[in-house]
Design an enzyme around this catalytic site. Sequence first.
Site, mmCIF file in Angstrom:
data_model
loop_
_atom_site.group_PDB
_atom_site.id
_atom_site.type_symbol
_atom_site.label_atom_id
_atom_site.label_comp_id
_atom_site.label_asym_id
_atom_site.label_seq_id
_atom_site.Cartn_x
_atom_site.Cartn_y
_atom_site.Cartn_z
ATOM 1 C CG HIS A 135 -29.780 40.800 -40.234
ATOM 2 N ND1 HIS A 135 -28.560 40.544 -40.811
ATOM 3 C CD2 HIS A 135 -29.636 41.977 -39.572
ATOM 4 C CE1 HIS A 135 -27.717 41.526 -40.513
ATOM 5 N NE2 HIS A 135 -28.353 42.427 -39.763
ATOM 6 C CG ASP A 165 -28.540 34.154 -43.399
ATOM 7 O OD1 ASP A 165 -29.176 35.031 -44.006
ATOM 8 O OD2 ASP A 165 -27.926 34.378 -42.333
#
Lengths: 385, 373
Positions: A135, A165
Site C-alpha cells: 500500500h 497513490d
Amino acid sequence: MTPKQKGPLAGIRIVELGGVGPVPFGGMLLADLGADVVRIDRPAGYDGGAPVDPKFNLLNRGRRSAALDLKNPAAVDAALALVRRADALIEGFRPGVAERLGLGPDVCLAANPALVYGRMTGWGQDGPLAREPGHDINYISLTGVLHSIGAAGGPPAIPLNLTGDFGGGSLYLALGVVSALLESRASGRGQVIDAAMVDGSASLMTLVYGLHAAGYWNDERGTNRLDSGAPWYQVYATADDRWISIAANEARFWRNVLRLLGFDEDEMPDQHDRSRWPEVREKFAAVFRTRTRDEWCALAEGEESCLAPVLSLTEAPHHPHLRARETFVEVDGVVQPAPAPRFSRTPGAVQGPPPRPGQHTGEVLGDWGFTPGEVAALREAGAIA
Amino acid sequence: MSGPLAGVRVVVLAGMGPVPFTGMLLADMGAEVVRVTRPANRSQRALANTDGLRPEHDLANRGVEAVEADLKESSGVEAVRQLVAAADVFVEGYRPGVAERLGLGPEVLLERNPALVYARLTGYGQTGPMAKQAGHDINYVAQSGALHAMARAGEAPRPPINLLGDYAGGGTVAAFGIVCALLEARGSGRGQVLDAAMVDGVALLTAKLQGLRAAGLFADEPGTNWLDSGAPYYDTYRCADGRYLAVGALEADFYREFLARLDVDVADWPDQHDRAGWPKLRELIAAAVASKPQAEWAAIYAGTDACVTPVLTFDEAAEDPHNAERELFQRIGGALHPSPAPRFSRTAPREPATPRPEPLDLRSLLETWAGGS
C-alpha cells in the site's frame, strides 16, 4: 454525462479497467479534462472498499460504467472491441493479471497498434517486489519520502495516501498517458507505460535529493528547512487549539513575521542560526497561543508574511479565496474539488456524478459502435447483465 | 529523438519551486526545455541559503538548457518573445500581473504565437482575494485542507516536505495540463492559458478524502482515521535499533500474515477493526516490533503478503534491491537522481543530462529555433 465532454481531451476515448485507488483517480483526471472514459466494472458491482452510495465515490466521477463479466470469453471479446476503438487503456492490476484476463498489452496493441496502454502499480512491472502486495505507506517507505516526514526524534508521519497513490501514482499515470497520446498522434504507434508509485514518489523527491547530495539536507527528519525543522517554516497552535502555517523563508518575509508577532528584529537571533532555532520556536509558539487562528489570519492580511490557516477538509471549501476561485464544486449534493489545472479556452468540468457499476453498459456499447444485435448477443451469452 | 515529448519546445521563466520541476518533468520526457534566467541569477543560492548550490545539485535543471536575458531591458524582453514565438509552451510562476508588466503576458505572447500553451503556475492562482499574496508550499497545503489531516491524534500537522504543493499539486498537475493543452492545440491549431494553482492541485488530490468525509467515513479529527495513523495496522513502528517499519496491513488476510510473523501470542489482542481497542492494539504491536532491529524485520517480512517494509533513508533507497533492479535512482554528475517517471516502452527518454553550469548563447538558439529545424 455524454460523449460531449468538455475540456482539452474532448474526443479522446479511454478504457479504464475498474479498480480502486490510483487508477480511478487517474481516470478522473483524464475525464475531468474531457476524455470519454469508460470504466469496465464487474457485473456484481464492486463498492471500491467503501460500502456507500456511489455518489460519494468521487474518484469515479465524470465517466460511464459498463459492466462486463471478464470471465466470459464473449465479454473479453467485447472489451477488446472497445479497446480497438479507444485511444488509451488504463489498468492497475498486479503484473500478469491483465494478461491472464486476455487483455494484456500484447493482445491490446495487436488489436490497436496506436493504443496507449497505461499500467499503474505500486512497485512497477519488474524488480523483485513487482508481484508483492503493498500500500501507499510501503511504496513511499522505499523511496525516502516516509523517512523524511515527521517531527525530529519522532516516528515518520504519514502524508495520508497523497504522495504515493495520488501524487506519485495517478498524476504520473495521467501525465504519461497524455504524453504518449501526443506522440502516437504523430507516429501512429502506441506503447506501454509503466507508472509505478515507487518511481513517481521518488520523482517528487528530486529536488530534495539534490539538496541532500549538496549537503544541505540532513537524513534526520524534522531538522531541515522545509520539514518543520526551521521555526519560520512551521505550524503553530493558536489560542483556540487550531493551527497556523508560516513559511517565512525569505529575509523580507521573516522580518514581516517578526513585526506581525511584535518582536524587535534587533533582539532576535539570526534567522539562519540553527543553534537558536529551538529558542525562536518557543518564542513564536508562545505568541501564536495568544490569539485565535482566524484573528491571526485577519491580522496578517496584506502583511506579506506567508501565513495561512490550517483548514480541515470540512472548512477548506468554505474559505473565501477557494470559494471565489470555485476550487470546490457541489455535484449531486456532494462537495468536491474542481478539475485542475484550469484552461482559458477549453475548460474542463466535473462531467457528471460517479456512476453505479454497470449503469451505462448498453449506452456505452451503442455509442462505441456496437449494433443492437451485438448487444443482444452479449446479453444472451451472459457477458453483460 | 527520444521520449514521447521529443520535438516539443518549452520556454520556462526561471523561478523557484514548482516551475523548474515542471520543466524537469517535460525535459525528462524528451521536450527541449530552455530556462530563461536573469544574468547572475541568485535564486538557487537563496534556496540553499549557503554560498551556492552547485549546478550539478540543482537536479530540476537536468536536461534543461539555460539562456540569459535581462528582462529589465527591452532587447532582453524582445529576445524572449522571439524565442517563445518559436516554442510550443511557455511556463511562468510569477504572481499575477508580473509577467504582464515584464511585457511577457499571455496576450502579447499568444498574439505572436496563437498555438502557444501559456502555463501560469502559482500558489493561490490567478484569481481570488489571495491571488497576489505571498506564500509557500506549507501555506497552500494548509489552505487546501490537506495539512490539517496529516497529524497524529492531538499533535501538530506535519508537512510532507514540499512534495504535495510544489511538486504533486503544483509542478505535476501543471505538466499534465500542459500536455493536455498541447494535444488539443495539435487538433485546433490554437493555444490557451493555463491557471495552475497549488491550492487547486492539492485540493484535487484530496478528492477521495472529500468523498469519504461527505459519506461520514473520514473524521475531521486527524490521526483517528484508517490512512492517517489512526489505525494501528497502517502506521510506522520503531524497531530495536531506532529505525522504523512501515505497516500497511489493511486487508484481513494481510493483517493476519503481519501478526503471524510477529511471532508473539496474539490470542488476547483486540480485533483489527475494534476502534475502542486500537490504543491497546497499537501498544501491543509497538512492543512486539521494538524487539528486533529493522533489518531483521525486513528479512522476516520479505516475500510475504503482510505489506510491511523498512523505512529507508535516501542512500539506502538507492541500494534497495528492488529499486536497484529497476534503476530507480541514477548517479549523474556525482548526485543521486530519481529516474524519470513514468516509463515508456517505445519512446524511452534518454538518460537525464547533468544540469549544465554554462548558459547557451541566446542568439544562436534563436537562429536554430527560428530556422524551424
